[in-house]
Design a protein around this motif. Sequence first.
Motif, PDB file in Angstrom:
ATOM      1  N   LYS A   6       0.836  -1.203   0.000  1.00  9.24           N
ATOM      2  CA  LYS A   6       0.000   0.000   0.000  1.00  9.24           C
ATOM      3  C   LYS A   6       0.869   1.251   0.000  1.00  9.24           C
ATOM      4  CE  LYS A   6      -4.050   1.951   2.377  1.00  9.24           C
ATOM      5  NZ  LYS A   6      -4.970   1.780   3.528  1.00  9.24           N
ATOM      6  N   ARG A   8       0.901   5.749  -0.618  1.00  7.38           N
ATOM      7  CA  ARG A   8       0.144   7.003  -0.650  1.00  7.38           C
ATOM      8  C   ARG A   8       0.276   7.638  -2.037  1.00  7.38           C
ATOM      9  NH1 ARG A   8      -0.741  11.338   3.157  1.00  7.38           N
ATOM     10  NH2 ARG A   8      -2.138  12.809   2.106  1.00  7.38           N
ATOM     11  N   LYS A  10      -0.285  11.014  -4.607  1.00  9.43           N
ATOM     12  CA  LYS A  10      -0.320  12.477  -4.582  1.00  9.43           C
ATOM     13  C   LYS A  10      -0.848  12.989  -5.929  1.00  9.43           C
ATOM     14  CE  LYS A  10       1.888  13.056  -0.545  1.00  9.43           C
ATOM     15  NZ  LYS A  10       1.352  13.796   0.608  1.00  9.43           N
ATOM     16  N   THR A 152      -9.789   7.881   1.337  1.00  9.69           N
ATOM     17  CA  THR A 152     -10.223   7.792   2.727  1.00  9.69           C
ATOM     18  C   THR A 152     -11.223   8.913   3.033  1.00  9.69           C
ATOM     19  OG1 THR A 152      -8.455   9.221   3.567  1.00  9.69           O
ATOM     20  CG2 THR A 152      -7.966   6.870   3.335  1.00  9.69           C
ATOM     21  N   LYS A 156      -7.584  11.511   1.633  1.00  6.56           N
ATOM     22  CA  LYS A 156      -6.273  11.003   1.222  1.00  6.56           C
ATOM     23  C   LYS A 156      -6.468   9.872   0.211  1.00  6.56           C
ATOM     24  CE  LYS A 156      -4.201  12.026   5.735  1.00  6.56           C
ATOM     25  NZ  LYS A 156      -3.626  11.445   6.971  1.00  6.56           N
ATOM     26  N   TYR A 157      -5.522   9.764  -0.706  1.00  7.53           N
ATOM     27  CA  TYR A 157      -5.606   8.756  -1.756  1.00  7.53           C
ATOM     28  C   TYR A 157      -4.488   7.725  -1.578  1.00  7.53           C
ATOM     29  CZ  TYR A 157      -8.835  11.988  -3.993  1.00  7.53           C
ATOM     30  OH  TYR A 157      -9.901  12.814  -4.259  1.00  7.53           O
ATOM     31  N   PHE A 158      -4.859   6.456  -1.723  1.00  7.69           N
ATOM     32  CA  PHE A 158      -3.902   5.360  -1.592  1.00  7.69           C
ATOM     33  C   PHE A 158      -4.097   4.383  -2.740  1.00  7.69           C
ATOM     34  CE2 PHE A 158      -4.398   6.970   2.711  1.00  7.69           C
ATOM     35  CZ  PHE A 158      -3.109   6.948   3.214  1.00  7.69           C
TER      36      PHE A 158
END
Length: 370
Positions: A6, A8, A10, A152, A156-158
């Motif tokens: 996993k 993160r 941007k 999330t 936030k993007y993962f």
Amino acid sequence: MLKAYKFRLKPTADQKILIEKHIGGCRYVFNWALAQKIKTYEETAKSISQFDLNRQLTQLKKEQLFLKEVNAQSLQGMTKQVESAFTKFFREKKGFPNFKSKKNPLQAFQIPQSYSVDFDNNIIKLPKLGNVKAVLHRRFEGNLKTATVSRTPTGKYFISLLVDDEKSLPKKQEFTTETTIGIDIGIKDFVVLSNGEKIENPKYLKTSLKKMKALQRQVSRKVKGSNNRRKVIKKLTKLHEKITNQRNDFQNKLSFRLICENQAIALETLNVDGMIKNHHLAQSISDASWSSFVTKLQYKAEWSGKTILRIGRFQPSSKLCNNCGYYNRDLTLKVREWFCPECNTFHDRDVNAAINIKKFALIDQNLITI
């Protein structure tokens, strides 16, 4: 061996818009496919196949033009998910599939293939999205399988990458009574080991409960739909996320340590769903998140060639003297220490339970006898 990594993401402002379109489009196709399944069965008493849904999906994209902006393979993956959900319902009795809601805190979509990872430039190239900046904090080797992009509640993007390293699971290592540890999971102490060590429960939810209640009161006082209400909701969401991250960090570190130090771990099978029906203990049990911890132990043990031993939920552990086998029928939950009247042995209730869990597990493995 399959492993998930996993990272993160941007994304730029334009890429965020495209991600939202992918999430919305995939959710729309999943709900459409589920509705088609239900409708077809009600009208014909037969099930429509995934291939028929994919053929109808082509016509649907002509009617709903916004779907053309979404990766076609991600949309077809939704029909596959619906088919899989129905298979589990009929074969494994997992529960009837539910429609996806845009109010769900965690939103995601899958990319089956046609993406690449550039570790040197910290970039992941995704279909329709192009090069997306990512925090690639660790490298891996293997064949890329399905990628899952998620957002999330805090915005936030993962991305979670499923990777096949083409290695088989390691062979289970042999274990003895000396290399086996018994674990009693609790509330006051998160785990108590059969060697007498106690690891305190950090109780992250309880620690933040006062602040959480204050934020919840602020939310209830704000006008619905106002900017001030959204700001407070965002603060509350961040607090929930922080608690989740703290709990996962604690459990990952503890499970890694236990797996590294022992060849086998003995656990008691707990009926968590039944235990949380007790409203006096429900919050504390949920805060401890025992099921999540056991899951982490299990997959780490598989990766390391270690063994997880389980005993039945009805086998006595804390009320049984680990020295002579005397069963203390009068022992209540509030009593944490007791003396065995038969052999006069002093028992810490939780340590005694951990020792008995280890003994029962080893008896089942025929490594010791009664």
